[in-house]
Design a protein around this motif. Structure first.
Motif, PDB file in Angstrom:
ATOM      1  N   GLY A 259     -34.394  20.700   8.534  1.00  0.00           N
ATOM      2  CA  GLY A 259     -35.030  19.799   9.483  1.00  0.00           C
ATOM      3  C   GLY A 259     -36.519  20.058   9.551  1.00  0.00           C
ATOM      4  N   SER A 260     -37.211  19.290  10.360  1.00  0.00           N
ATOM      5  CA  SER A 260     -38.663  19.410  10.461  1.00  0.00           C
ATOM      6  C   SER A 260     -39.094  20.736  11.075  1.00  0.00           C
ATOM      7  CB  SER A 260     -39.228  18.253  11.290  1.00  0.00           C
ATOM      8  OG  SER A 260     -38.649  18.238  12.594  1.00  0.00           O
ATOM      9  N   GLN A 261     -38.146  21.448  11.762  1.00  0.00           N
ATOM     10  CA  GLN A 261     -38.502  22.711  12.414  1.00  0.00           C
ATOM     11  C   GLN A 261     -37.876  23.932  11.750  1.00  0.00           C
ATOM     12  OE1 GLN A 261     -40.856  22.824  14.758  1.00  0.00           O
ATOM     13  NE2 GLN A 261     -41.011  20.614  14.378  1.00  0.00           N
ATOM     14  N   GLY A 262     -37.110  23.735  10.673  1.00  0.00           N
ATOM     15  CA  GLY A 262     -36.521  24.903  10.026  1.00  0.00           C
ATOM     16  C   GLY A 262     -35.276  24.561   9.252  1.00  0.00           C
ATOM     17  N   VAL A 263     -34.488  25.609   8.948  1.00  0.00           N
ATOM     18  CA  VAL A 263     -33.271  25.445   8.160  1.00  0.00           C
ATOM     19  C   VAL A 263     -32.103  26.136   8.853  1.00  0.00           C
ATOM     20  CG1 VAL A 263     -33.843  27.495   6.776  1.00  0.00           C
ATOM     21  CG2 VAL A 263     -32.184  25.847   5.908  1.00  0.00           C
ATOM     22  N   MET A 264     -30.940  25.521   8.772  1.00  0.00           N
ATOM     23  CA  MET A 264     -29.694  26.097   9.273  1.00  0.00           C
ATOM     24  C   MET A 264     -28.853  26.492   8.073  1.00  0.00           C
ATOM     25  SD  MET A 264     -26.853  24.303  11.748  1.00  0.00           S
ATOM     26  CE  MET A 264     -27.882  24.448  13.225  1.00  0.00           C
ATOM     27  N   LYS A 265     -28.445  27.761   8.017  1.00  0.00           N
ATOM     28  CA  LYS A 265     -27.605  28.255   6.936  1.00  0.00           C
ATOM     29  C   LYS A 265     -26.233  28.584   7.518  1.00  0.00           C
ATOM     30  CE  LYS A 265     -31.435  30.350   4.343  1.00  0.00           C
ATOM     31  NZ  LYS A 265     -31.918  31.599   3.665  1.00  0.00           N
ATOM     32  N   ILE A 266     -25.197  27.963   6.937  1.00  0.00           N
ATOM     33  CA  ILE A 266     -23.855  28.131   7.464  1.00  0.00           C
ATOM     34  C   ILE A 266     -22.959  28.731   6.387  1.00  0.00           C
ATOM     35  CG2 ILE A 266     -21.966  27.011   8.689  1.00  0.00           C
ATOM     36  CD1 ILE A 266     -23.840  24.604   9.098  1.00  0.00           C
ATOM     37  N   GLN A 267     -22.345  29.851   6.710  1.00  0.00           N
ATOM     38  CA  GLN A 267     -21.463  30.583   5.806  1.00  0.00           C
ATOM     39  C   GLN A 267     -22.167  30.915   4.474  1.00  0.00           C
ATOM     40  OE1 GLN A 267     -17.768  28.058   6.004  1.00  0.00           O
ATOM     41  NE2 GLN A 267     -16.911  29.919   6.884  1.00  0.00           N
ATOM     42  N   ALA A 268     -23.450  31.200   4.592  1.00  0.00           N
ATOM     43  CA  ALA A 268     -24.228  31.582   3.419  1.00  0.00           C
ATOM     44  C   ALA A 268     -24.513  33.075   3.388  1.00  0.00           C
ATOM     45  CB  ALA A 268     -25.550  30.812   3.392  1.00  0.00           C
ATOM     46  N   ASP A 269     -24.265  33.769   4.501  1.00  0.00           N
ATOM     47  CA  ASP A 269     -24.538  35.194   4.621  1.00  0.00           C
ATOM     48  C   ASP A 269     -23.272  35.885   5.117  1.00  0.00           C
ATOM     49  OD1 ASP A 269     -25.336  37.647   6.369  1.00  0.00           O
ATOM     50  OD2 ASP A 269     -27.145  37.252   5.200  1.00  0.00           O
ATOM     51  N   PRO A 270     -22.789  36.933   4.449  1.00  0.00           N
ATOM     52  CA  PRO A 270     -21.535  37.579   4.862  1.00  0.00           C
ATOM     53  C   PRO A 270     -21.608  38.234   6.236  1.00  0.00           C
ATOM     54  CG  PRO A 270     -22.636  38.840   3.127  1.00  0.00           C
ATOM     55  CD  PRO A 270     -23.356  37.539   3.232  1.00  0.00           C
ATOM     56  N   GLN A 271     -22.808  38.609   6.681  1.00  0.00           N
ATOM     57  CA  GLN A 271     -22.947  39.259   7.985  1.00  0.00           C
ATOM     58  C   GLN A 271     -23.087  38.248   9.114  1.00  0.00           C
ATOM     59  OE1 GLN A 271     -26.237  41.999   8.260  1.00  0.00           O
ATOM     60  NE2 GLN A 271     -25.647  42.725  10.292  1.00  0.00           N
ATOM     61  N   PHE A 272     -23.841  37.180   8.850  1.00  0.00           N
ATOM     62  CA  PHE A 272     -24.109  36.179   9.882  1.00  0.00           C
ATOM     63  C   PHE A 272     -23.619  34.813   9.392  1.00  0.00           C
ATOM     64  CE2 PHE A 272     -27.562  39.355  10.374  1.00  0.00           C
ATOM     65  CZ  PHE A 272     -27.210  39.837  11.627  1.00  0.00           C
ATOM     66  N   PRO A 273     -22.449  34.368   9.844  1.00  0.00           N
ATOM     67  CA  PRO A 273     -21.919  33.080   9.389  1.00  0.00           C
ATOM     68  C   PRO A 273     -22.807  31.887   9.728  1.00  0.00           C
ATOM     69  CG  PRO A 273     -20.222  34.387  10.457  1.00  0.00           C
ATOM     70  CD  PRO A 273     -21.513  35.075  10.724  1.00  0.00           C
ATOM     71  N   LEU A 274     -23.664  32.054  10.736  1.00  0.00           N
ATOM     72  CA  LEU A 274     -24.591  30.982  11.094  1.00  0.00           C
ATOM     73  C   LEU A 274     -25.974  31.580  11.341  1.00  0.00           C
ATOM     74  CD1 LEU A 274     -25.257  28.046  11.883  1.00  0.00           C
ATOM     75  CD2 LEU A 274     -24.463  28.585  14.200  1.00  0.00           C
ATOM     76  N   GLN A 275     -26.962  31.033  10.662  1.00  0.00           N
ATOM     77  CA  GLN A 275     -28.343  31.452  10.831  1.00  0.00           C
ATOM     78  C   GLN A 275     -29.226  30.218  10.998  1.00  0.00           C
ATOM     79  OE1 GLN A 275     -28.479  33.600   6.976  1.00  0.00           O
ATOM     80  NE2 GLN A 275     -29.191  35.361   8.142  1.00  0.00           N
ATOM     81  N   VAL A 276     -30.183  30.318  11.895  1.00  0.00           N
ATOM     82  CA  VAL A 276     -31.217  29.292  12.014  1.00  0.00           C
ATOM     83  C   VAL A 276     -32.551  29.978  11.808  1.00  0.00           C
ATOM     84  CG1 VAL A 276     -32.240  27.472  13.423  1.00  0.00           C
ATOM     85  CG2 VAL A 276     -29.794  28.010  13.662  1.00  0.00           C
TER      86      VAL A 276
END
Length: 344
Positions: A259-276
């Motif tokens: 998005g215009s303010q950043g990126v959302m990563k879902i199930q891309a990191d084994p430690q953090f299933p959701l990152q913004v």
């Protein structure tokens, strides 16, 4: 105390044995009372192990008045016929994905569910994954600003690694499955993006290919083992969906939304299933407690929707738009053209 829901399993292969049945057995609101499979010995083995009756015909199972609800875990080609037969017999239905193998069958299933007043849910478990539900809430709050693009991937080493059919599963038989990785995995991600973005797909360009999967005679299988599509939503957001049966390393099941303010990563990191990750460098990391009992949440949602007589995000009517986009993807792959949709 509410009366237990008496459930039967139709189709006793791997998805029934590994997902539906364990979750039913773990649910205190359920009694599993019956099984049917074209391979009678498979149904009998489950009945012997877990209790209940193995029916010799589907008609006999559906005629049993004690059965309130059924899981339809048969081959893709039979989804619509079996689900419609069960609905007409007065049963609530949880049907495996994809809902059906034609657009007209999907519409007919929803129509019959409305006419009979019975529940018809489709097993789109990705909608219920905690990281996806949290992502949905954050997106509604506008955390990413104006949404722009996405990329999502679902890939593993193929159904022969887990199916009861071993090296030559029914998934590889076009007469039974109709399509391959795009039906098995791609539909999950098409549906997930519709859910997360709360929007409908307006256009798609897709390709399917059979790159590496072979039948016992050494020939490439008759369905796709890889698919890629570019999808445009009504809001203008666009991105890619990749489905693959040839990811021979670790499974990938990730989604990125930009998005215009950043990126959302879902199930891309084994430690953090959701990152913004915001454009100013700020991070928001989300974790959930791990459970010893693996549950998709689908069975609980199905049973609660029956007991509480309430709608659910897995209702077949809500999945129609995903199926319309899936069939548009196949048309695009056949014709090489961008296919526009009129949302269902």
């Amino acid at each position: 105390m509410k009366e237990k829901v008496k459930v039967a399993i139709i189709g006793c292969g791997a998805i029934a044995q590994k997902r539906h049945l364990p979750e039913y057995l773990a649910n205190p609101a359920v009694d599993v009372v019956g099984y049917f499979d074209n391979n009678l010995s498979r149904a009998q083995a489950l009945a012997q192990q877990y209790g209940g009756h193995a029916y010799t015909t589907l008609a006999a199972l559906l005629a049993d008045p004690q059965i309130t609800a059924v899981s339809v875990c048969v081959v893709n080609q039979a989804h619509a016929a079996v689900a419609i037969q069960a609905l007409k017999a007065g049963k609530h239905v949880l049907c495996e994905k994809p809902m059906a193998t034609s657009w007209s069958d999907c519409q007919r299933m929803v129509q019959i569910a409305r006419q009979t007043g019975k529940k018809l849910l489709i097993d789109h478990n990705q909608r219920l994954i905690p990281a996806h539900q949290a992502a949905y809430r954050l997106l509604r709050q506008g955390k990413l600003g104006h949404l722009l693009t996405f990329k999502t991937t679902f890939g593993h080493s193929g159904p022969e690694t887990w199916s009861v059919g071993g090296k030559n599963p029914w998934f590889f038989d076009k007469k039974l499955s109709q399509s391959g990785a795009i039906f098995d995995l791609g539909i999950h991600k098409i549906d997930l993006l519709r859910y997360l973005l709360a929007d409908e797909i307006q256009a798609v360009w897709a390709q399917t290919a059979t790159l590496d999967k072979h039948s016992p005679d050494g020939q490439l299988i008759g369905v796709d083992d890889n698919a890629i599509g570019v999808y445009q939503f009504g809001s203008g957001v666009r991105g890619t969906v990749i489905a693959s049966w040839t990811y021979y390393g670790p499974q990938e099941n990730s989604t990125y939304i930009y998005g215009s303010q950043g990126v959302m990563k879902i199930q891309a990191d084994p430690q953090f299933p959701l990152q913004v990750i915001f454009r100013n460098g700020q991070h928001m990391n989300y974790q959930w407690p791990t459970s010893k009992v693996r549950s998709s949440g689908v069975i609980a949602e199905f049973i609660q929707s029956i007991q509480e007589d309430r709608p659910t995000i897995l209702d077949a009517a809500q999945i129609l738009g995903s199926m319309q986009a899936l069939f548009a993807s196949l048309k695009s792959a056949r014709t090489g053209q961008i296919v526009s949709l009129n949302p269902a």
